[in-house]
Design an enzyme around this catalytic site. Sequence first.
Site, PDB file in Angstrom:
ATOM      1  N   GLY A  11     -26.848  17.051  -9.993  1.00  0.00           N
ATOM      2  CA  GLY A  11     -27.699  17.002  -8.817  1.00  0.00           C
ATOM      3  C   GLY A  11     -26.958  17.522  -7.595  1.00  0.00           C
ATOM      4  O   GLY A  11     -26.815  18.719  -7.366  1.00  0.00           O
ATOM      5  N   GLY A  12     -26.447  16.591  -6.796  1.00  0.00           N
ATOM      6  CA  GLY A  12     -25.855  16.914  -5.496  1.00  0.00           C
ATOM      7  C   GLY A  12     -24.868  18.068  -5.502  1.00  0.00           C
ATOM      8  O   GLY A  12     -24.930  18.952  -4.631  1.00  0.00           O
ATOM      9  N   ASN A  36     -29.789  20.487 -11.097  1.00  0.00           N
ATOM     10  CA  ASN A  36     -31.103  19.901 -10.815  1.00  0.00           C
ATOM     11  C   ASN A  36     -31.172  19.760  -9.302  1.00  0.00           C
ATOM     12  O   ASN A  36     -30.567  18.853  -8.740  1.00  0.00           O
ATOM     13  CB  ASN A  36     -31.236  18.543 -11.514  1.00  0.00           C
ATOM     14  CG  ASN A  36     -32.519  17.824 -11.123  1.00  0.00           C
ATOM     15  OD1 ASN A  36     -33.387  18.417 -10.470  1.00  0.00           O
ATOM     16  ND2 ASN A  36     -32.641  16.567 -11.502  1.00  0.00           N
ATOM     17  N   TRP A  37     -31.898  20.658  -8.689  1.00  0.00           N
ATOM     18  CA  TRP A  37     -31.950  20.673  -7.221  1.00  0.00           C
ATOM     19  C   TRP A  37     -32.840  19.573  -6.645  1.00  0.00           C
ATOM     20  O   TRP A  37     -32.885  19.379  -5.438  1.00  0.00           O
ATOM     21  CB  TRP A  37     -32.417  22.049  -6.725  1.00  0.00           C
ATOM     22  CG  TRP A  37     -31.372  23.120  -6.859  1.00  0.00           C
ATOM     23  CD1 TRP A  37     -30.051  22.939  -7.156  1.00  0.00           C
ATOM     24  CD2 TRP A  37     -31.560  24.529  -6.689  1.00  0.00           C
ATOM     25  NE1 TRP A  37     -29.410  24.156  -7.173  1.00  0.00           N
ATOM     26  CE2 TRP A  37     -30.315  25.146  -6.887  1.00  0.00           C
ATOM     27  CE3 TRP A  37     -32.669  25.325  -6.382  1.00  0.00           C
ATOM     28  CZ2 TRP A  37     -30.135  26.524  -6.792  1.00  0.00           C
ATOM     29  CZ3 TRP A  37     -32.509  26.699  -6.284  1.00  0.00           C
ATOM     30  CH2 TRP A  37     -31.250  27.292  -6.493  1.00  0.00           C
ATOM     31  N   LYS A  38     -33.587  18.904  -7.519  1.00  0.00           N
ATOM     32  CA  LYS A  38     -34.511  17.849  -7.061  1.00  0.00           C
ATOM     33  C   LYS A  38     -35.395  18.414  -5.925  1.00  0.00           C
ATOM     34  O   LYS A  38     -35.743  19.592  -5.981  1.00  0.00           O
ATOM     35  CB  LYS A  38     -33.712  16.594  -6.657  1.00  0.00           C
ATOM     36  CG  LYS A  38     -32.759  16.160  -7.788  1.00  0.00           C
ATOM     37  CD  LYS A  38     -32.158  14.801  -7.640  1.00  0.00           C
ATOM     38  CE  LYS A  38     -31.291  14.497  -8.851  1.00  0.00           C
ATOM     39  NZ  LYS A  38     -30.712  13.157  -8.840  1.00  0.00           N
ATOM     40  N   GLY A  49     -26.246   9.957  -8.301  1.00  0.00           N
ATOM     41  CA  GLY A  49     -26.216  10.004  -6.845  1.00  0.00           C
ATOM     42  C   GLY A  49     -25.413   8.876  -6.206  1.00  0.00           C
ATOM     43  O   GLY A  49     -25.501   8.637  -5.009  1.00  0.00           O
ATOM     44  N   SER A 101     -23.239  12.001 -11.048  1.00  0.00           N
ATOM     45  CA  SER A 101     -22.063  12.174 -10.188  1.00  0.00           C
ATOM     46  C   SER A 101     -21.011  13.112 -10.787  1.00  0.00           C
ATOM     47  O   SER A 101     -19.811  12.875 -10.655  1.00  0.00           O
ATOM     48  CB  SER A 101     -21.456  10.811  -9.831  1.00  0.00           C
ATOM     49  OG  SER A 101     -22.395  10.053  -9.072  1.00  0.00           O
ATOM     50  N   HIS A 143     -36.827  12.897 -16.405  1.00  0.00           N
ATOM     51  CA  HIS A 143     -35.738  12.479 -15.517  1.00  0.00           C
ATOM     52  C   HIS A 143     -35.990  11.033 -15.079  1.00  0.00           C
ATOM     53  O   HIS A 143     -37.145  10.633 -14.890  1.00  0.00           O
ATOM     54  CB  HIS A 143     -35.650  13.413 -14.302  1.00  0.00           C
ATOM     55  CG  HIS A 143     -34.398  13.190 -13.513  1.00  0.00           C
ATOM     56  ND1 HIS A 143     -34.283  12.157 -12.615  1.00  0.00           N
ATOM     57  CD2 HIS A 143     -33.208  13.835 -13.515  1.00  0.00           C
ATOM     58  CE1 HIS A 143     -33.055  12.193 -12.094  1.00  0.00           C
ATOM     59  NE2 HIS A 143     -32.383  13.199 -12.625  1.00  0.00           N
ATOM     60  N   GLU A 201     -35.787   9.654 -12.342  1.00  0.00           N
ATOM     61  CA  GLU A 201     -36.571   9.531 -11.099  1.00  0.00           C
ATOM     62  C   GLU A 201     -38.062   9.667 -11.395  1.00  0.00           C
ATOM     63  O   GLU A 201     -38.898   9.003 -10.762  1.00  0.00           O
ATOM     64  CB  GLU A 201     -36.092  10.585 -10.080  1.00  0.00           C
ATOM     65  CG  GLU A 201     -34.708  10.211  -9.535  1.00  0.00           C
ATOM     66  CD  GLU A 201     -33.838  11.373  -9.111  1.00  0.00           C
ATOM     67  OE1 GLU A 201     -34.359  12.493  -8.941  1.00  0.00           O
ATOM     68  OE2 GLU A 201     -32.628  11.165  -8.960  1.00  0.00           O
ATOM     69  N   GLU A 229     -28.011  10.600 -18.875  1.00  0.00           N
ATOM     70  CA  GLU A 229     -27.759  10.271 -17.475  1.00  0.00           C
ATOM     71  C   GLU A 229     -27.874   8.764 -17.267  1.00  0.00           C
ATOM     72  O   GLU A 229     -29.000   8.244 -17.109  1.00  0.00           O
ATOM     73  CB  GLU A 229     -28.777  10.974 -16.570  1.00  0.00           C
ATOM     74  CG  GLU A 229     -28.728  12.479 -16.656  1.00  0.00           C
ATOM     75  CD  GLU A 229     -29.262  13.142 -15.384  1.00  0.00           C
ATOM     76  OE1 GLU A 229     -28.568  14.023 -14.872  1.00  0.00           O
ATOM     77  OE2 GLU A 229     -30.339  12.756 -14.899  1.00  0.00           O
TER      78      GLU A 229
HETATM   79  P1  13P Z   1     -26.064  13.590  -9.116  1.00  0.00           P
HETATM   80  O1  13P Z   1     -25.230  14.687  -9.757  1.00  0.00           O
HETATM   81  O2  13P Z   1     -26.387  13.863  -7.694  1.00  0.00           O
HETATM   82  O3  13P Z   1     -25.465  12.240  -9.384  1.00  0.00           O
HETATM   83  O4  13P Z   1     -27.485  13.601  -9.871  1.00  0.00           O
HETATM   84  C1  13P Z   1     -27.514  13.570 -11.241  1.00  0.00           C
HETATM   85  C2  13P Z   1     -28.896  13.887 -11.696  1.00  0.00           C
HETATM   86  O5  13P Z   1     -29.812  13.108 -11.524  1.00  0.00           O
HETATM   87  C3  13P Z   1     -29.114  15.188 -12.318  1.00  0.00           C
HETATM   88  O6  13P Z   1     -30.366  15.246 -12.918  1.00  0.00           O
END
Ligand code: 13P
Length: 251
Positions: A234-235, A10-12, A173, A213, A95, A97, A167
Amino acid sequence: MSRTPIIAGNWKMFKTASEAVSFVNEVKGKVEVEGVQSVVCAPFTALPALAEAVKGTTLKVGAQNLHFEDNGAFTGEISGIMLNDLGVDFVIIGHSERRAYFAETDEIVSKKVHAAFRHHLIPIVCVGEKLEEREAGQTKEVCRVQTEAAFKGLAASEAAQVVVAYEPIWAIGTGKSSTAEDANEVIGYIRGVIRDLFDENTASQVRIQYGGSVKPNNIREYMQQPEIDGALVGGASLEPASYVALVEGAK
Ligand code: 13P
């Protein structure tokens, strides 16, 4: 029932179209790992170039959102018709967010899941508890309510194709990941909720990922758990080498 694990990046709100194409050129030939489905979920603006760049590979493309209507006066929105037309296969829905910053409710999530199926997109539905809910012992209840809403009104044949991403919000994050055992327990519980809504056969086909994470150095711990079918990352999905290591780690 053996389920093919999915590693979804997920590149956000990261990567331009040209950065996305460079990423694909770097990972090409390295993410075609037998028995693992690799997906990258990119910003809308990168999707056309990305869909073109992955042609001839097994890497699939996902969006990070869609509108629940097919078209209409919804300035700034993107529909399932438009995503399907680009060759997008997956779409992240609900998600945390989006729930937190864009007021996405369980009802909206449900409408978006139906919109995804109307246009042959596989939904990756996110569920998970906040820190205070975890501390209050409400993790399973929160996940049950979100899961029931997301699967509402689906045919069993559709439900079986849904990908759920568990999640925990406090793990996103933050570098504070859930233990693999705790994640496995919650994911097993979510599978039980799906079984109660449908049947054993349907529940056994649903892929349920862990997210929060996940890194190349902990992916294997999660993958060793019987209920965990991959990760939404994500990251650690942004750098090609790290993404390749995640897909390798899911073997
Ligand atoms: P991180 O892997 O950066 O913690 O993010 C998780 C996430 O929100 C994936 O959708």
